[in-house]
Motif scaffolding. Structure first.
Motif, PDB file in Angstrom:
ATOM      1  N   LEU A  21       0.825  -1.206   0.000  1.00 46.48           N
ATOM      2  CA  LEU A  21       0.000   0.000   0.000  1.00 46.48           C
ATOM      3  C   LEU A  21       0.860   1.258   0.000  1.00 46.48           C
ATOM      4  O   LEU A  21       1.733   1.425   0.848  1.00 46.48           O
ATOM      5  CB  LEU A  21      -0.911   0.022   1.236  1.00 46.48           C
ATOM      6  N   ALA A  22       0.598   2.135  -0.966  1.00 44.08           N
ATOM      7  CA  ALA A  22       1.122   3.500  -0.953  1.00 44.08           C
ATOM      8  C   ALA A  22      -0.067   4.424  -0.724  1.00 44.08           C
ATOM      9  O   ALA A  22      -1.042   4.394  -1.480  1.00 44.08           O
ATOM     10  CB  ALA A  22       1.811   3.835  -2.268  1.00 44.08           C
ATOM     11  N   LEU A  23      -0.002   5.237   0.317  1.00 44.69           N
ATOM     12  CA  LEU A  23      -1.153   6.031   0.753  1.00 44.69           C
ATOM     13  C   LEU A  23      -0.772   7.506   0.872  1.00 44.69           C
ATOM     14  O   LEU A  23       0.119   7.864   1.640  1.00 44.69           O
ATOM     15  CB  LEU A  23      -1.651   5.516   2.101  1.00 44.69           C
ATOM     16  N   VAL A  24      -1.457   8.343   0.090  1.00 47.73           N
ATOM     17  CA  VAL A  24      -1.301   9.796   0.186  1.00 47.73           C
ATOM     18  C   VAL A  24      -2.377  10.330   1.119  1.00 47.73           C
ATOM     19  O   VAL A  24      -3.574  10.122   0.883  1.00 47.73           O
ATOM     20  CB  VAL A  24      -1.430  10.476  -1.191  1.00 47.73           C
ATOM     21  N   LEU A  25      -1.963  11.024   2.159  1.00 50.16           N
ATOM     22  CA  LEU A  25      -2.887  11.674   3.087  1.00 50.16           C
ATOM     23  C   LEU A  25      -2.972  13.148   2.687  1.00 50.16           C
ATOM     24  O   LEU A  25      -2.036  13.919   2.894  1.00 50.16           O
ATOM     25  CB  LEU A  25      -2.381  11.533   4.525  1.00 50.16           C
ATOM     26  N   ALA A  26      -4.081  13.546   2.064  1.00 48.07           N
ATOM     27  CA  ALA A  26      -4.240  14.891   1.516  1.00 48.07           C
ATOM     28  C   ALA A  26      -5.189  15.693   2.405  1.00 48.07           C
ATOM     29  O   ALA A  26      -6.385  15.392   2.487  1.00 48.07           O
ATOM     30  CB  ALA A  26      -4.768  14.820   0.088  1.00 48.07           C
ATOM     31  N   ARG A  64       3.789   2.593   2.514  1.00 49.57           N
ATOM     32  CA  ARG A  64       4.503   3.857   2.376  1.00 49.57           C
ATOM     33  C   ARG A  64       3.459   4.961   2.472  1.00 49.57           C
ATOM     34  O   ARG A  64       2.432   4.906   1.806  1.00 49.57           O
ATOM     35  CB  ARG A  64       5.228   3.949   1.042  1.00 49.57           C
ATOM     36  N   LEU A  65       3.736   5.979   3.292  1.00 46.57           N
ATOM     37  CA  LEU A  65       2.794   7.084   3.495  1.00 46.57           C
ATOM     38  C   LEU A  65       3.478   8.415   3.225  1.00 46.57           C
ATOM     39  O   LEU A  65       4.679   8.569   3.484  1.00 46.57           O
ATOM     40  CB  LEU A  65       2.248   7.089   4.931  1.00 46.57           C
ATOM     41  N   THR A  66       2.696   9.361   2.723  1.00 47.32           N
ATOM     42  CA  THR A  66       3.171  10.721   2.549  1.00 47.32           C
ATOM     43  C   THR A  66       2.031  11.682   2.867  1.00 47.32           C
ATOM     44  O   THR A  66       0.851  11.305   2.804  1.00 47.32           O
ATOM     45  CB  THR A  66       3.691  10.947   1.118  1.00 47.32           C
ATOM     46  N   LEU A  67       2.381  12.932   3.202  1.00 48.20           N
ATOM     47  CA  LEU A  67       1.388  13.946   3.584  1.00 48.20           C
ATOM     48  C   LEU A  67       1.399  15.091   2.587  1.00 48.20           C
ATOM     49  O   LEU A  67       2.464  15.592   2.220  1.00 48.20           O
ATOM     50  CB  LEU A  67       1.689  14.485   4.982  1.00 48.20           C
ATOM     51  N   VAL A  68       0.201  15.492   2.153  1.00 50.59           N
ATOM     52  CA  VAL A  68       0.022  16.622   1.248  1.00 50.59           C
ATOM     53  C   VAL A  68      -0.912  17.632   1.900  1.00 50.59           C
ATOM     54  O   VAL A  68      -1.962  17.262   2.431  1.00 50.59           O
ATOM     55  CB  VAL A  68      -0.567  16.166  -0.102  1.00 50.59           C
ATOM     56  N   GLN A  69      -0.516  18.906   1.895  1.00 52.73           N
ATOM     57  CA  GLN A  69      -1.421  19.994   2.255  1.00 52.73           C
ATOM     58  C   GLN A  69      -1.895  20.638   0.954  1.00 52.73           C
ATOM     59  O   GLN A  69      -1.088  20.891   0.051  1.00 52.73           O
ATOM     60  CB  GLN A  69      -0.724  21.026   3.125  1.00 52.73           C
ATOM     61  N   TRP A  70      -3.193  20.914   0.854  1.00 49.14           N
ATOM     62  CA  TRP A  70      -3.708  21.462  -0.389  1.00 49.14           C
ATOM     63  C   TRP A  70      -4.731  22.561  -0.135  1.00 49.14           C
ATOM     64  O   TRP A  70      -5.445  22.554   0.856  1.00 49.14           O
ATOM     65  CB  TRP A  70      -4.334  20.361  -1.264  1.00 49.14           C
ATOM     66  N   THR A  71      -4.761  23.523  -1.065  1.00 48.90           N
ATOM     67  CA  THR A  71      -5.745  24.590  -1.011  1.00 48.90           C
ATOM     68  C   THR A  71      -6.022  25.062  -2.441  1.00 48.90           C
ATOM     69  O   THR A  71      -6.595  24.325  -3.229  1.00 48.90           O
ATOM     70  CB  THR A  71      -5.311  25.730  -0.069  1.00 48.90           C
ATOM     71  N   ARG A 132      -2.377   1.779  -4.735  1.00 45.04           N
ATOM     72  CA  ARG A 132      -2.111   3.222  -4.670  1.00 45.04           C
ATOM     73  C   ARG A 132      -3.412   3.931  -4.321  1.00 45.04           C
ATOM     74  O   ARG A 132      -4.378   3.883  -5.091  1.00 45.04           O
ATOM     75  CB  ARG A 132      -1.534   3.717  -5.993  1.00 45.04           C
ATOM     76  N   VAL A 133      -3.413   4.582  -3.170  1.00 43.83           N
ATOM     77  CA  VAL A 133      -4.645   5.172  -2.636  1.00 43.83           C
ATOM     78  C   VAL A 133      -4.397   6.624  -2.230  1.00 43.83           C
ATOM     79  O   VAL A 133      -3.405   6.928  -1.553  1.00 43.83           O
ATOM     80  CB  VAL A 133      -5.159   4.384  -1.412  1.00 43.83           C
ATOM     81  N   ILE A 134      -5.311   7.506  -2.631  1.00 45.21           N
ATOM     82  CA  ILE A 134      -5.336   8.893  -2.149  1.00 45.21           C
ATOM     83  C   ILE A 134      -6.456   9.010  -1.133  1.00 45.21           C
ATOM     84  O   ILE A 134      -7.613   8.702  -1.428  1.00 45.21           O
ATOM     85  CB  ILE A 134      -5.563   9.896  -3.293  1.00 45.21           C
ATOM     86  N   ASP A 135      -6.106   9.434   0.062  1.00 45.46           N
ATOM     87  CA  ASP A 135      -7.066   9.672   1.145  1.00 45.46           C
ATOM     88  C   ASP A 135      -7.218  11.181   1.264  1.00 45.46           C
ATOM     89  O   ASP A 135      -6.368  11.862   1.843  1.00 45.46           O
ATOM     90  CB  ASP A 135      -6.513   9.053   2.434  1.00 45.46           C
ATOM     91  N   LEU A 136      -8.297  11.717   0.678  1.00 46.02           N
ATOM     92  CA  LEU A 136      -8.499  13.173   0.671  1.00 46.02           C
ATOM     93  C   LEU A 136      -9.631  13.544   1.606  1.00 46.02           C
ATOM     94  O   LEU A 136     -10.709  12.958   1.550  1.00 46.02           O
ATOM     95  CB  LEU A 136      -8.802  13.669  -0.744  1.00 46.02           C
ATOM     96  N   SER A 137      -9.372  14.536   2.457  1.00 45.07           N
ATOM     97  CA  SER A 137     -10.428  15.066   3.329  1.00 45.07           C
ATOM     98  C   SER A 137     -10.592  16.552   3.055  1.00 45.07           C
ATOM     99  O   SER A 137      -9.640  17.251   2.693  1.00 45.07           O
ATOM    100  CB  SER A 137     -10.074  14.837   4.802  1.00 45.07           C
ATOM    101  N   GLY A 138     -11.819  17.039   3.210  1.00 43.48           N
ATOM    102  CA  GLY A 138     -12.076  18.448   2.963  1.00 43.48           C
ATOM    103  C   GLY A 138     -13.432  18.869   3.480  1.00 43.48           C
ATOM    104  O   GLY A 138     -14.279  18.032   3.806  1.00 43.48           O
ATOM    105  N   ASP A 139     -13.635  20.198   3.547  1.00 41.95           N
ATOM    106  CA  ASP A 139     -14.896  20.723   4.086  1.00 41.95           C
ATOM    107  C   ASP A 139     -15.676  21.548   3.073  1.00 41.95           C
ATOM    108  O   ASP A 139     -16.605  22.281   3.451  1.00 41.95           O
ATOM    109  CB  ASP A 139     -14.635  21.542   5.349  1.00 41.95           C
ATOM    110  N   GLY A 140     -15.319  21.465   1.781  1.00 41.23           N
ATOM    111  CA  GLY A 140     -16.053  22.248   0.800  1.00 41.23           C
ATOM    112  C   GLY A 140     -15.884  21.706  -0.602  1.00 41.23           C
ATOM    113  O   GLY A 140     -15.014  20.869  -0.866  1.00 41.23           O
ATOM    114  N   VAL A 141     -16.727  22.195  -1.508  1.00 38.88           N
ATOM    115  CA  VAL A 141     -16.661  21.784  -2.905  1.00 38.88           C
ATOM    116  C   VAL A 141     -15.525  22.519  -3.604  1.00 38.88           C
ATOM    117  O   VAL A 141     -15.069  23.570  -3.158  1.00 38.88           O
ATOM    118  CB  VAL A 141     -17.997  22.054  -3.624  1.00 38.88           C
ATOM    119  N   SER A 142     -15.065  21.968  -4.719  1.00 43.53           N
ATOM    120  CA  SER A 142     -14.001  22.599  -5.489  1.00 43.53           C
ATOM    121  C   SER A 142     -14.524  23.879  -6.127  1.00 43.53           C
ATOM    122  O   SER A 142     -15.614  23.898  -6.708  1.00 43.53           O
ATOM    123  CB  SER A 142     -13.497  21.634  -6.561  1.00 43.53           C
ATOM    124  N   ASN A 143     -13.746  24.963  -6.028  1.00 44.81           N
ATOM    125  CA  ASN A 143     -14.175  26.236  -6.620  1.00 44.81           C
ATOM    126  C   ASN A 143     -13.065  26.930  -7.393  1.00 44.81           C
ATOM    127  O   ASN A 143     -13.149  28.123  -7.686  1.00 44.81           O
ATOM    128  CB  ASN A 143     -14.745  27.174  -5.544  1.00 44.81           C
TER     129      ASN A 143
END
Length: 234
Positions: A21-26, A64-71, A132-143
């Motif tokens: 497992l390769a996991l991106v924490l976004a 394998r894990l990695t962390l992404v900050q996104w805005t 290969r998995v992206i774990d994305l969390s968020g509080d709003g729609v894409s704008n």
């Protein structure tokens, strides 16, 4: 005994240890997330990694894990590099680093498609991992930027799964939006957090489902709200 076994396995030659497992924490750091809510996310994510079920599953998978900050559209960054979960101490160390990770941006828009595109590129650094998995969390729609729907076909073609955690804070049905626009891949799912206070519990459940073989290979429905009786609850 399990910790001792994991430590011994960590010393085995690399080819004997396959990365399952390769996991991106976004993590969402857009303008709708205040400083307290940012800290809730990082502390909750760190606590979820320390959960015994999650930690054991990560070691078993040699993940394998990695962390992404996104805005916004031009503001996504890999803030912690790929890290091998080759023993429980490695999982604990990564959890500590996530807990301390400093916020990179604030007061910008929500560009989910761009976050997915960046996360997908990072898998080139871990080509030997089976899932290969992206774990994305968020509080709003894409704008801003690419729409999430625009990148889903590319993600599917590359064998990348996207799971999502919808942090419901407004009247918009974010869980439904993530289900319709975001998730992709076999067994992909959405979990709902009822506000940021519910995030720590739901990210723990989400990681349990993503990392343990029993849950990740079960015949669960693709959308799984934690209030849905059809979901597999622990």
């Amino acid at each position: 005994m399990r910790a001792l076994l994991a430590s011994l396995l960590a010393w085995l030659p690399g080819p004997l240890l396959a990365c399952d497992l390769a996991l991106v924490l976004a993590v969402d750091v857009s303008g709708s997330v205040d400083e307290r809510e940012y800290r809730v996310q990082m502390a909750g994510l760190a606590a979820a990694l320390r959960d015994g079920v999650v930690a054991d599953a990560l070691v078993d998978a040699q993940a394998r894990l990695t962390l992404v900050q996104w805005t916004g559209a031009s503001r996504q960054r890999q803030t912690l590099p790929w890290t091998a979960m080759n023993g429980l101490p490695a999982v604990a160390a990564l959890a500590d680093r996530i807990d301390r990770d400093q916020r990179r941006w604030r007061n910008f828009s929500t560009a989910i498609g761009e976050a997915l595109a960046l996360s997908a590129e990072l898998f080139e650094e871990v080509p030997d991992c089976r899932r290969r998995v992206i774990d994305l969390s968020g509080d709003g729609v894409s704008n801003e930027g690419l729409e999430p729907r625009e990148v889903r076909a590319s993600l599917a073609a590359r064998g990348i799964t996207v799971n999502a955690l919808a942090i419901e804070t407004e009247e918009v049905d974010l869980t439904g939006y993530f289900f319709e626009n975001l998730i992709v891949g076999e067994g992909a799912f959405v979990i709902t957090a009822n506000g940021f206070e519910d995030y720590p519990e739901q990210i723990r459940r989400k990681l349990q489902r993503e990392t343990t073989k029993r849950l990740s290979r079960s015949a669960l429905p693709p959308q799984c709200d934690h209030n849905d009786p059809a979901c597999d609850h622990d």
